[in-house]
Design an enzyme around this catalytic site. Sequence first.
Site, PDB file in Angstrom:
ATOM      1  CG  ASP A 153      -2.384   0.571   0.839  1.00  0.00           C
ATOM      2  OD1 ASP A 153      -2.536   1.746   0.752  1.00  0.00           O
ATOM      3  OD2 ASP A 153      -3.308  -0.250   0.905  1.00  0.00           O
ATOM      4  CG  HIS A 190      -5.353   3.761   0.931  1.00  0.00           C
ATOM      5  ND1 HIS A 190      -5.015   2.503   0.751  1.00  0.00           N
ATOM      6  CD2 HIS A 190      -6.600   3.620   0.511  1.00  0.00           C
ATOM      7  CE1 HIS A 190      -5.673   1.944   0.006  1.00  0.00           C
ATOM      8  NE2 HIS A 190      -6.896   2.537  -0.053  1.00  0.00           N
ATOM      9  CG  ASN A 288     -13.928   1.787  -5.110  1.00  0.00           C
ATOM     10  OD1 ASN A 288     -14.624   0.967  -4.612  1.00  0.00           O
ATOM     11  ND2 ASN A 288     -13.048   2.318  -4.579  1.00  0.00           N
ATOM     12  CB  SER A 369      -9.306   0.554  -0.132  1.00  0.00           C
ATOM     13  OG  SER A 369      -8.470   0.595  -1.379  1.00  0.00           O
TER      14      SER A 369
END
Length: 429
Positions: A153, A190, A288, A369
């Site tokens: 990430d 994130h 998404n 996520s």
Amino acid sequence: MKKPLKVLAAIALTASMLGPAGSVFAKDDFRDFKEDQMKQRGETFRVLITATSDQELQQLQQSYELRNEFDGHSYTTDVTAKEFEALQNLPHITVEKVDVLSIQIDPSSLKVNDEMDAAAASQSVPWGIKAIYNDNNLTYTTGGSNVRIAVLDTGVNVNHSDLYYNAEQCKDFTQSASLVNNTCTDRNGHGTHVAGTALGEGGDDRRGVYGVAPNAKLWAYKVLNDSGSGYEDDIANAIRHAADQAYSQRVNVVINMSLGSNGESSLITNAVNYAYDRGVLIVAAAGNDGFSPGSIDYPAALPSAIAVANLENRLENGTFRVANSSSRGHSRTAGDYVIQTGDVELSAPGTSIFSTWYNGGYATISGTSMATPHVAGLAAKIWAENPSFTNVQLRSNLQNRAKSYDILGGYHAGRGDDIASGFGFARVR
């Protein structure tokens, strides 16, 4: 946030820059050519170069610096547009642009709490954790011992009070050295948020965030930059590294990739297959891209990865509802309970998820996520309880758990294996 670049097909190069007898440049000629190009050097981008011999590859690397090497005769490097054009004129070489993958969130959903204030304290065990444990009165979580969760990430704040004791590896794959140990700085948030959902352990005061598997160990691999995007070769390198670490240390590893792109990357496909063959379980965000059929992102779309859809904290038709923004699988493969390319496999809480943040505080975000680490944490928890499981057996266990909680809410959701929620919502019990 999503800024994918389409994967470009490999381009066969012409031989207009041949030396004597059709050979590639001599070493000195290459150096002169490179120095001339450097004078005009501007913005760079990443490419994958494939040569037919070791000698050609070594010559190229003297002028175009090696970043990541793959499969013997391929490596990546950064070039300018003019350099890319020049490479296209070299014989016996193919070159293709390297794709960029991005984090899978709804940026409009972000809400940051600099500290665990009174309002946030009620979410020490967030709704998604309670849902996956099937216990609305849950006050703490357990499980995951001796299992590693590799979070690929934006990095992780491994000094966060809720993650400090979990951190076992901290590595950066985005710097010029390709792999730097003991650094994985997250300036985006994130990656830290994802890690908290998977294995947050509440902190010393037990008032912080609990993840699904708080006893699991964290391998924090920074593969995305501070804006949440990263090159596919760095990601592929990290996947292979995690698999090799799992093999050499003889430990069970779950890879969490809350990132994606619309196009398939051969580098990442090969890396995911390599890791899966080495016994690693790969869990990835479905994307998404909305509720149109056939919108699952890569690497989640790969059959060797588990694609995870996003559930909202509201009921429809008696079950949780798949978010409209969550990507859907292919209609032609619905109902068969067989994972094929582009299928969604499992669903998990992903909307308004409260978790750890890079500044030492907490934040709420939505997206696939956020759903993905719920599944990664659950996988770690189950694997800790069944250490003799192979990754294939673990995956089957997750699928069977999902079948017992069919999701009926959201566009294209329905009985059985559907394109919205896959097999359903896998839970602890």
